[in-house]
Design a protein around this motif. Sequence first.
Motif, PDB file in Angstrom:
ATOM      1  N   THR A  79       0.850  -1.196   0.000  1.00 18.80           N
ATOM      2  CA  THR A  79       0.000   0.000   0.000  1.00 18.80           C
ATOM      3  C   THR A  79       0.881   1.239   0.000  1.00 18.80           C
ATOM      4  O   THR A  79       2.082   1.167   0.284  1.00 18.80           O
ATOM      5  CB  THR A  79      -0.906   0.067   1.252  1.00 18.80           C
ATOM      6  N   SER A  80       0.263   2.379  -0.255  1.00 20.98           N
ATOM      7  CA  SER A  80       1.014   3.635  -0.207  1.00 20.98           C
ATOM      8  C   SER A  80       1.550   3.896   1.192  1.00 20.98           C
ATOM      9  O   SER A  80       2.631   4.474   1.357  1.00 20.98           O
ATOM     10  CB  SER A  80       0.119   4.796  -0.657  1.00 20.98           C
ATOM     11  N   GLU A  81       0.824   3.448   2.211  1.00 30.41           N
ATOM     12  CA  GLU A  81       1.252   3.673   3.592  1.00 30.41           C
ATOM     13  C   GLU A  81       2.528   2.891   3.925  1.00 30.41           C
ATOM     14  O   GLU A  81       3.258   3.252   4.848  1.00 30.41           O
ATOM     15  CB  GLU A  81       0.136   3.275   4.564  1.00 30.41           C
ATOM     16  N   ALA A  82       2.801   1.817   3.192  1.00 31.63           N
ATOM     17  CA  ALA A  82       3.979   0.982   3.454  1.00 31.63           C
ATOM     18  C   ALA A  82       5.230   1.490   2.738  1.00 31.63           C
ATOM     19  O   ALA A  82       6.324   0.977   2.976  1.00 31.63           O
ATOM     20  CB  ALA A  82       3.699  -0.456   3.031  1.00 31.63           C
ATOM     21  N   VAL A  83       5.079   2.494   1.884  1.00 27.42           N
ATOM     22  CA  VAL A  83       6.211   2.980   1.100  1.00 27.42           C
ATOM     23  C   VAL A  83       7.154   3.801   1.979  1.00 27.42           C
ATOM     24  O   VAL A  83       6.716   4.732   2.659  1.00 27.42           O
ATOM     25  CB  VAL A  83       5.710   3.840  -0.087  1.00 27.42           C
ATOM     26  N   PRO A  84       8.460   3.486   1.980  1.00 28.91           N
ATOM     27  CA  PRO A  84       9.403   4.302   2.751  1.00 28.91           C
ATOM     28  C   PRO A  84       9.544   5.695   2.130  1.00 28.91           C
ATOM     29  O   PRO A  84       9.150   5.919   0.977  1.00 28.91           O
ATOM     30  CB  PRO A  84      10.730   3.520   2.619  1.00 28.91           C
ATOM     31  N   PRO A  85      10.120   6.624   2.860  1.00 30.96           N
ATOM     32  CA  PRO A  85      10.409   7.936   2.267  1.00 30.96           C
ATOM     33  C   PRO A  85      11.292   7.775   1.026  1.00 30.96           C
ATOM     34  O   PRO A  85      12.232   6.983   1.038  1.00 30.96           O
ATOM     35  CB  PRO A  85      11.141   8.673   3.385  1.00 30.96           C
ATOM     36  N   VAL A  86      10.965   8.499  -0.015  1.00 29.89           N
ATOM     37  CA  VAL A  86      11.711   8.390  -1.270  1.00 29.89           C
ATOM     38  C   VAL A  86      13.003   9.193  -1.165  1.00 29.89           C
ATOM     39  O   VAL A  86      12.978  10.403  -0.904  1.00 29.89           O
ATOM     40  CB  VAL A  86      10.864   8.886  -2.463  1.00 29.89           C
ATOM     41  N   ARG A  87      14.123   8.508  -1.346  1.00 25.57           N
ATOM     42  CA  ARG A  87      15.437   9.165  -1.374  1.00 25.57           C
ATOM     43  C   ARG A  87      15.925   9.232  -2.815  1.00 25.57           C
ATOM     44  O   ARG A  87      15.466   8.463  -3.664  1.00 25.57           O
ATOM     45  CB  ARG A  87      16.447   8.381  -0.534  1.00 25.57           C
ATOM     46  N   PRO A  88      16.851  10.125  -3.136  1.00 28.66           N
ATOM     47  CA  PRO A  88      17.422  10.140  -4.488  1.00 28.66           C
ATOM     48  C   PRO A  88      18.074   8.795  -4.820  1.00 28.66           C
ATOM     49  O   PRO A  88      18.586   8.099  -3.937  1.00 28.66           O
ATOM     50  CB  PRO A  88      18.465  11.258  -4.419  1.00 28.66           C
ATOM     51  N   ALA A  89      18.066   8.453  -6.101  1.00 32.10           N
ATOM     52  CA  ALA A  89      18.672   7.199  -6.531  1.00 32.10           C
ATOM     53  C   ALA A  89      20.141   7.130  -6.148  1.00 32.10           C
ATOM     54  O   ALA A  89      20.659   6.060  -5.795  1.00 32.10           O
ATOM     55  CB  ALA A  89      18.491   7.027  -8.039  1.00 32.10           C
ATOM     56  N   ALA A  90      20.818   8.265  -6.178  1.00 29.03           N
ATOM     57  CA  ALA A  90      22.240   8.306  -5.818  1.00 29.03           C
ATOM     58  C   ALA A  90      22.477   7.950  -4.357  1.00 29.03           C
ATOM     59  O   ALA A  90      23.584   7.539  -3.976  1.00 29.03           O
ATOM     60  CB  ALA A  90      22.810   9.686  -6.112  1.00 29.03           C
ATOM     61  N   ASP A  91      21.451   8.086  -3.514  1.00 35.21           N
ATOM     62  CA  ASP A  91      21.559   7.762  -2.095  1.00 35.21           C
ATOM     63  C   ASP A  91      20.903   6.427  -1.751  1.00 35.21           C
ATOM     64  O   ASP A  91      20.571   6.165  -0.592  1.00 35.21           O
ATOM     65  CB  ASP A  91      20.916   8.866  -1.257  1.00 35.21           C
ATOM     66  N   GLY A  92      20.704   5.587  -2.769  1.00 34.23           N
ATOM     67  CA  GLY A  92      20.124   4.271  -2.537  1.00 34.23           C
ATOM     68  C   GLY A  92      18.634   4.187  -2.726  1.00 34.23           C
ATOM     69  O   GLY A  92      18.036   3.127  -2.485  1.00 34.23           O
ATOM     70  N   GLY A  93      18.000   5.274  -3.173  1.00 33.56           N
ATOM     71  CA  GLY A  93      16.571   5.244  -3.447  1.00 33.56           C
ATOM     72  C   GLY A  93      16.281   4.585  -4.776  1.00 33.56           C
ATOM     73  O   GLY A  93      17.194   4.235  -5.538  1.00 33.56           O
ATOM     74  N   PRO A  94      15.011   4.412  -5.110  1.00 37.45           N
ATOM     75  CA  PRO A  94      14.638   3.754  -6.366  1.00 37.45           C
ATOM     76  C   PRO A  94      14.888   4.663  -7.570  1.00 37.45           C
ATOM     77  O   PRO A  94      14.731   5.885  -7.476  1.00 37.45           O
ATOM     78  CB  PRO A  94      13.148   3.487  -6.192  1.00 37.45           C
ATOM     79  N   ASP A  95      15.294   4.070  -8.686  1.00 33.34           N
ATOM     80  CA  ASP A  95      15.336   4.842  -9.924  1.00 33.34           C
ATOM     81  C   ASP A  95      14.096   4.604 -10.773  1.00 33.34           C
ATOM     82  O   ASP A  95      13.912   5.237 -11.805  1.00 33.34           O
ATOM     83  CB  ASP A  95      16.615   4.567 -10.727  1.00 33.34           C
ATOM     84  N   ALA A  96      13.206   3.703 -10.314  1.00 31.58           N
ATOM     85  CA  ALA A  96      11.930   3.484 -10.997  1.00 31.58           C
ATOM     86  C   ALA A  96      10.905   3.000  -9.979  1.00 31.58           C
ATOM     87  O   ALA A  96      11.240   2.297  -9.017  1.00 31.58           O
ATOM     88  CB  ALA A  96      12.084   2.469 -12.119  1.00 31.58           C
TER      89      ALA A  96
END
Length: 251
Positions: free
Chosen positions: A8-25
Amino acid sequence: MQISYFHTSEAVPPVRPAADGGPDAAVVIDVLRATTTIAWSLQNGAEAVQAFADLAELEQAARAWPAERRLRAGERGGQTVEGYDLGNSPLAVTPERVGGKRIFMSTTNGTRSLAAVREVPLLLTACLPNRTAVARRLVERGCERVWIVGSGWEGAYSLEDSLAAGALASAASELAVAPHVGVEFGNDEMLAALALWQQWRQDPETCLRVASHGQRLMRLGDHDGDFACCSAVDTLQVVPFQAEPGVLRAG
């Protein structure tokens, strides 16, 4: 490619930049029925689908668009918002109805998931009809970290969204066969979704019908056509993508 699933949307972690290990997609799924309706709207010639979690924001944006080139699609609790042009059925978005128009859409669950990952560099939507087309796009783009985000039902787990998440990850795994590509699965939720897909891949419509939201739709009326459309695996090649914040176009 590492693929993780958040139900769910509630389970999504805070979005970090891809360069810092966040998702690129990120790929948002709402099988019954928002992302299926989005895919068919763009397939049938809609100029774009603009998504809103809040109806008041939708109304404000729609008023700024020429009346002859807009449609308001609103769904709450599985039913069309009173006074709106469309609800949330993929059967209603025919070429004659949506061709050349922008659809301003707000649904109970799916549009909240889109808002949760709006900042991810590549944002796509998927459903069972376009799951292989979306998987191919992720592989072709060389995505390294992919978040699949289900929509659930008012914050609760959704069987049908997890089924489609497993279907998408399975297709990506089959397509990513070139040397040094490969797919790994980033969390237990993704592995569970894959197992669910293996269980129901021969009869996805029954899975949609036994799911709690499927049962809810059946209590609201005759949705046989929606079930057939939403469970039709690999019948579309359209890949909806976020062209600008909140605006989805055909790709």
